[in-house]
Write a protein that holds these residues in place. Structure first.
Motif, PDB file in Angstrom:
ATOM      1  N   LYS A 164       0.822  -1.219   0.000  1.00 20.73           N
ATOM      2  CA  LYS A 164       0.000   0.000   0.000  1.00 20.73           C
ATOM      3  C   LYS A 164       0.848   1.257   0.000  1.00 20.73           C
ATOM      4  O   LYS A 164       0.599   2.171  -0.801  1.00 20.73           O
ATOM      5  CB  LYS A 164      -0.957  -0.030   1.179  1.00 20.73           C
ATOM      6  CG  LYS A 164      -1.937   1.142   1.179  1.00 20.73           C
ATOM      7  CD  LYS A 164      -2.958   1.021   2.274  1.00 20.73           C
ATOM      8  CE  LYS A 164      -3.938   2.196   2.234  1.00 20.73           C
ATOM      9  NZ  LYS A 164      -4.943   2.106   3.318  1.00 20.73           N
ATOM     10  N   PRO A 165       1.856   1.358   0.868  1.00 23.03           N
ATOM     11  CA  PRO A 165       2.698   2.558   0.787  1.00 23.03           C
ATOM     12  C   PRO A 165       3.352   2.734  -0.577  1.00 23.03           C
ATOM     13  O   PRO A 165       3.483   3.856  -1.069  1.00 23.03           O
ATOM     14  CB  PRO A 165       3.736   2.336   1.895  1.00 23.03           C
ATOM     15  CG  PRO A 165       3.055   1.436   2.860  1.00 23.03           C
ATOM     16  CD  PRO A 165       2.192   0.558   2.029  1.00 23.03           C
ATOM     17  N   LYS A 166       3.764   1.631  -1.216  1.00 19.31           N
ATOM     18  CA  LYS A 166       4.373   1.736  -2.522  1.00 19.31           C
ATOM     19  C   LYS A 166       3.379   2.255  -3.550  1.00 19.31           C
ATOM     20  O   LYS A 166       3.719   3.090  -4.396  1.00 19.31           O
ATOM     21  CB  LYS A 166       4.913   0.382  -2.960  1.00 19.31           C
ATOM     22  CG  LYS A 166       6.131  -0.085  -2.169  1.00 19.31           C
ATOM     23  CD  LYS A 166       6.582  -1.455  -2.655  1.00 19.31           C
ATOM     24  CE  LYS A 166       7.807  -1.925  -1.859  1.00 19.31           C
ATOM     25  NZ  LYS A 166       8.243  -3.281  -2.273  1.00 19.31           N
ATOM     26  N   ALA A 167       2.130   1.762  -3.488  1.00 17.97           N
ATOM     27  CA  ALA A 167       1.103   2.215  -4.423  1.00 17.97           C
ATOM     28  C   ALA A 167       0.785   3.686  -4.220  1.00 17.97           C
ATOM     29  O   ALA A 167       0.598   4.442  -5.180  1.00 17.97           O
ATOM     30  CB  ALA A 167      -0.162   1.365  -4.276  1.00 17.97           C
ATOM     31  N   VAL A 168       0.719   4.114  -2.951  1.00 25.30           N
ATOM     32  CA  VAL A 168       0.437   5.528  -2.657  1.00 25.30           C
ATOM     33  C   VAL A 168       1.560   6.411  -3.172  1.00 25.30           C
ATOM     34  O   VAL A 168       1.336   7.471  -3.770  1.00 25.30           O
ATOM     35  CB  VAL A 168       0.226   5.717  -1.140  1.00 25.30           C
ATOM     36  CG1 VAL A 168       0.126   7.204  -0.793  1.00 25.30           C
ATOM     37  CG2 VAL A 168      -1.034   4.992  -0.691  1.00 25.30           C
ATOM     38  N   GLU A 169       2.798   5.962  -2.939  1.00 28.07           N
ATOM     39  CA  GLU A 169       3.939   6.746  -3.399  1.00 28.07           C
ATOM     40  C   GLU A 169       3.942   6.845  -4.933  1.00 28.07           C
ATOM     41  O   GLU A 169       4.221   7.904  -5.498  1.00 28.07           O
ATOM     42  CB  GLU A 169       5.228   6.089  -2.915  1.00 28.07           C
ATOM     43  CG  GLU A 169       6.483   6.878  -3.226  1.00 28.07           C
ATOM     44  CD  GLU A 169       6.533   8.217  -2.500  1.00 28.07           C
ATOM     45  OE1 GLU A 169       7.195   9.130  -3.027  1.00 28.07           O
ATOM     46  OE2 GLU A 169       5.876   8.355  -1.433  1.00 28.07           O
ATOM     47  N   ALA A 170       3.638   5.716  -5.630  1.00 25.24           N
ATOM     48  CA  ALA A 170       3.593   5.758  -7.082  1.00 25.24           C
ATOM     49  C   ALA A 170       2.498   6.694  -7.573  1.00 25.24           C
ATOM     50  O   ALA A 170       2.678   7.429  -8.559  1.00 25.24           O
ATOM     51  CB  ALA A 170       3.377   4.356  -7.638  1.00 25.24           C
ATOM     52  N   ALA A 171       1.324   6.690  -6.896  1.00 30.40           N
ATOM     53  CA  ALA A 171       0.230   7.578  -7.285  1.00 30.40           C
ATOM     54  C   ALA A 171       0.613   9.036  -7.087  1.00 30.40           C
ATOM     55  O   ALA A 171       0.295   9.896  -7.923  1.00 30.40           O
ATOM     56  CB  ALA A 171      -1.029   7.227  -6.497  1.00 30.40           C
ATOM     57  N   ARG A 172       1.297   9.356  -5.990  1.00 28.73           N
ATOM     58  CA  ARG A 172       1.709  10.732  -5.741  1.00 28.73           C
ATOM     59  C   ARG A 172       2.743  11.185  -6.763  1.00 28.73           C
ATOM     60  O   ARG A 172       2.709  12.344  -7.219  1.00 28.73           O
ATOM     61  CB  ARG A 172       2.274  10.853  -4.320  1.00 28.73           C
ATOM     62  CG  ARG A 172       1.166  10.755  -3.240  1.00 28.73           C
ATOM     63  CD  ARG A 172       1.763  10.731  -1.859  1.00 28.73           C
ATOM     64  NE  ARG A 172       0.695  10.663  -0.839  1.00 28.73           N
ATOM     65  CZ  ARG A 172       0.935  10.500   0.462  1.00 28.73           C
ATOM     66  NH1 ARG A 172       2.199  10.377   0.911  1.00 28.73           N
ATOM     67  NH2 ARG A 172      -0.072  10.451   1.320  1.00 28.73           N
ATOM     68  N   GLU A 173       3.641  10.289  -7.132  1.00 31.52           N
ATOM     69  CA  GLU A 173       4.622  10.647  -8.147  1.00 31.52           C
ATOM     70  C   GLU A 173       3.964  10.913  -9.491  1.00 31.52           C
ATOM     71  O   GLU A 173       4.355  11.847 -10.223  1.00 31.52           O
ATOM     72  CB  GLU A 173       5.658   9.532  -8.279  1.00 31.52           C
ATOM     73  CG  GLU A 173       6.569   9.395  -7.066  1.00 31.52           C
ATOM     74  CD  GLU A 173       7.538   8.238  -7.214  1.00 31.52           C
ATOM     75  OE1 GLU A 173       7.457   7.539  -8.264  1.00 31.52           O
ATOM     76  OE2 GLU A 173       8.363   8.015  -6.305  1.00 31.52           O
ATOM     77  N   ALA A 174       2.961  10.112  -9.842  1.00 28.84           N
ATOM     78  CA  ALA A 174       2.246  10.330 -11.101  1.00 28.84           C
ATOM     79  C   ALA A 174       1.511  11.661 -11.084  1.00 28.84           C
ATOM     80  O   ALA A 174       1.499  12.407 -12.075  1.00 28.84           O
ATOM     81  CB  ALA A 174       1.271   9.189 -11.360  1.00 28.84           C
ATOM     82  N   LEU A 175       0.908  12.026  -9.927  1.00 32.55           N
ATOM     83  CA  LEU A 175       0.213  13.304  -9.818  1.00 32.55           C
ATOM     84  C   LEU A 175       1.197  14.467  -9.891  1.00 32.55           C
ATOM     85  O   LEU A 175       0.939  15.470 -10.566  1.00 32.55           O
ATOM     86  CB  LEU A 175      -0.562  13.351  -8.505  1.00 32.55           C
ATOM     87  CG  LEU A 175      -1.284  14.670  -8.185  1.00 32.55           C
ATOM     88  CD1 LEU A 175      -2.312  14.992  -9.261  1.00 32.55           C
ATOM     89  CD2 LEU A 175      -1.946  14.622  -6.799  1.00 32.55           C
TER      90      LEU A 175
END
Length: 558
Positions: A164-175
């Motif tokens: 989950k932290p990895k997915a959140v971090e990837a989503a924030r980087e994409a944003l």
């Protein structure tokens, strides 16, 4: 009438057969032009595949259209909100800046649908406002079902605690990447993953005052998964139609192919295991496809086998009858020999014994030749050859044996060169065809007077080659024109020794001719006054190029 016995033929030495491994070859793939079943199988399978692919292509276009329409809608909405914020929440001249509180109030006052999320960022990419925070919304998701201690967590998405932290971090980087691109002054639109893992349609609109970028407005619509789910639901009818088509085609092929083939296999096993003469096939002979052809071929094959078995039984009965006569005569002569003391009478009995032994030997030889005729015909493949050359060879053989004096050696055999066509080719087996004409000539010589003549002629008539063998003998009784072709039928000329003919020569000749698609018949030659002046045997053969095979059992004139 009778004919001279067929010439003895010694069996040829056969070369040893070598065992070889079958060579593998790739199958040749081609469209089954003449195969109805092949076209049916390919057509049904291609139809099911085409339905599925067509549905996928249609829904792919639909999904692309829906997402594009969603992006256009968010872009229009975002440009409107960005313009309002630019007009109402920017201050300063000539260096404008964005008032965060004022912009947040404007964002709160505007209508944001629940399925959307609006976020405001300054020129450096720092978040100024979030519609979820302004509207006091809390993200929620349904928890997975509780599990008992020791039970594996099959319901959980992953066992990785860092997932989950990895997915959140990837989503924030994409944003962040999307915002950074929008800060350059151009709108950015597309799909990406949000922090909660959902796929969203995102539009980032730069807030510009004249040419200065004061911030970025990002609108997200989280109904992409609903769009994809709707797409899958729309694909379901196509998939169901494809599956139904495949099932129907499978049942159809099973009914049209598998079941009839299985019934034909069981019928063939019944013939093999129980020795049945006829085969009981499913009623598919009327079908105009490969299975109909197979059914008709099997029926014809079993009918031919039944006829062949009947012919073998009749042949065996005829052989037993013909062999029984000389054996009875031999046994009677042997029993009488011990009772006779007169040297002349004993000499006559010994002569009878010698004659019967010779007759028995001739019978066994001719029966052996007749019994292996089918094997010899199948062993040698037909090939085209000049029929007139073969007739010349046969006649030259008799010319070499011609001696004036006592018949049949004194009977001359001639060939009509004037009537014979040039290049008269037939598709046949040369050795058996030579035996046909030797048997006919031998038969004609046996009915000719001493120093007589047998005439052979060859003509062409409408694509067929006709060979005639004429003699000057007493002719054939009208009622025996067909009987003479039966096995072991013998009508001896007056003065001929008993047992000089086996009665198989003409039977073998007709069988060979009919095996090559020809025909043979006998007729009487008559003069102008209507008197019989001799017999004629007429052999018709298809010329090479017009040949078709046929095989019919025949009989014999002797």
């Amino acid at each position: 009438m009778g004919s001279v016995k067929d010439q003895d033929r010694e069996p040829k030495d056969r070369p040893a057969r070598r065992l070889t491994w079958p060579q593998f070859s790739w199958p040749k793939f081609s469209w089954p032009r003449g195969s109805r079943l092949g076209r049916l199988i390919i057509g049904l399978n291609v139809l099911a595949l085409a339905i599925l692919l067509g549905g996928a292509l249609v829904l792919n276009e639909l999904r692309s259209g829906l997402i594009k329409a969603r992006i256009d809608s968010l872009t229009t909405q975002g440009e409107l909100i960005a313009n309002v914020i630019d007009l109402a929440a920017t201050v300063g001249d000539p260096e404008p800046k964005l008032e965060a509180d004022r912009a947040s109030d404007i964002l709160q006052g505007l209508f944001i649908p629940r399925s959307q999320r609006a976020r405001l960022f300054d020129a450096q990419g720092a978040q100024l406002a979030d519609s979820y925070v302004v509207a006091d919304r809390v993200e929620s998701r349904e928890l997975p079902p509780a599990r008992k201690p020791g039970q594996p967590d099959f319901g959980l998405p992953t066992r990785d605690p860092d997932a989950k932290p990895k997915a959140v971090e990837a989503a924030r980087e994409a944003l962040a990447a999307e915002i950074a691109q929008a800060r350059l002054g151009e709108p950015v639109a597309g799909t990406r993953r949000a922090e909660n893992g959902e796929r969203v349609v995102s539009v980032s609109i730069p807030i510009q005052h004249v040419r200065a970028v004061l911030g970025v407005l990002t609108l997200e619509a989280g109904d992409v998964d609903q769009i994809i789910s709707a797409e899958r639901k729309a694909l379901l009818p196509f998939a169901l139609i494809a599956v139904a088509t495949t099932l129907i085609s499978s049942f159809l092929l099973n009914r049209l192919i598998a079941q009839p083939v299985l019934r034909m296999a069981r019928a063939a096993d019944h013939v093999r295991l129980e020795g049945a003469r006829a085969i009981s096939l499913p009623d598919i002979s009327g079908r105009n496809d490969e299975l109909g052809d197979l059914s008709r071929a099997l029926e014809e094959m079993t009918d031919s086998m039944s006829e062949r078995m009947d012919a073998i039984e009749r042949f065996a009965a005829d052989v037993a009858h013909e062999i029984k006569n000389p054996l009875t005569s031999i046994r009677s002569a042997i029993e009488t020999l011990d009772l006779v003391s007169d040297p002349a009478a004993r000499a006559r009995l010994l002569g009878i014994l010698q004659q019967d032994v010779s007759r028995l030997d001739r019978l066994v030889t001719d029966i052996s030749n007749a019994s292996r005729l089918d094997a010899e015909l199948s062993r040698e493949a037909p090939r085209p050859f000049e029929l007139n050359l073969l007739l010349h060879e046969v006649i030259n053989l008799y010319d070499a044996q011609w001696r004036p004096g006592e018949a049949p050696g004194s009977v001359r055999v001639t060939f009509d060169e004037k009537m014979a066509p040039q290049h008269a080719r037939v598709m046949a087996r040369e050795t058996p065809m030579g035996q046909v004409f030797r048997n006919l000539v031998d038969n004609a010589r046996s009915f000719s007077a001493a120093d007589g003549e047998v005439r052979v002629a060859l003509v062409r008539d409408h694509g067929r080659l006709i060979v005639t063998v004429d003699d000057d003998g007493p002719g054939i009784p009208k009622e025996n024109l067909e009987t003479i072709f039966e096995r072991f039928y013998t009508s001896r000329p007056k003065g001929k020794a008993f047992g000089g003919n086996s009665g198989l020569g003409l039977s073998i000749a007709r069988q060979i001719v009919e095996a090559h698609g020809g025909a043979m018949r006998a007729e009487n030659r008559q003069n102008d006054a209507g008197q019989v002046v001799g017999a004629r045997f007429r052999v018709e053969l298809p010329e090479a190029g017009n040949h078709h095979h046929g095989h019919h059992p025949g009989g014999a004139r002797e």
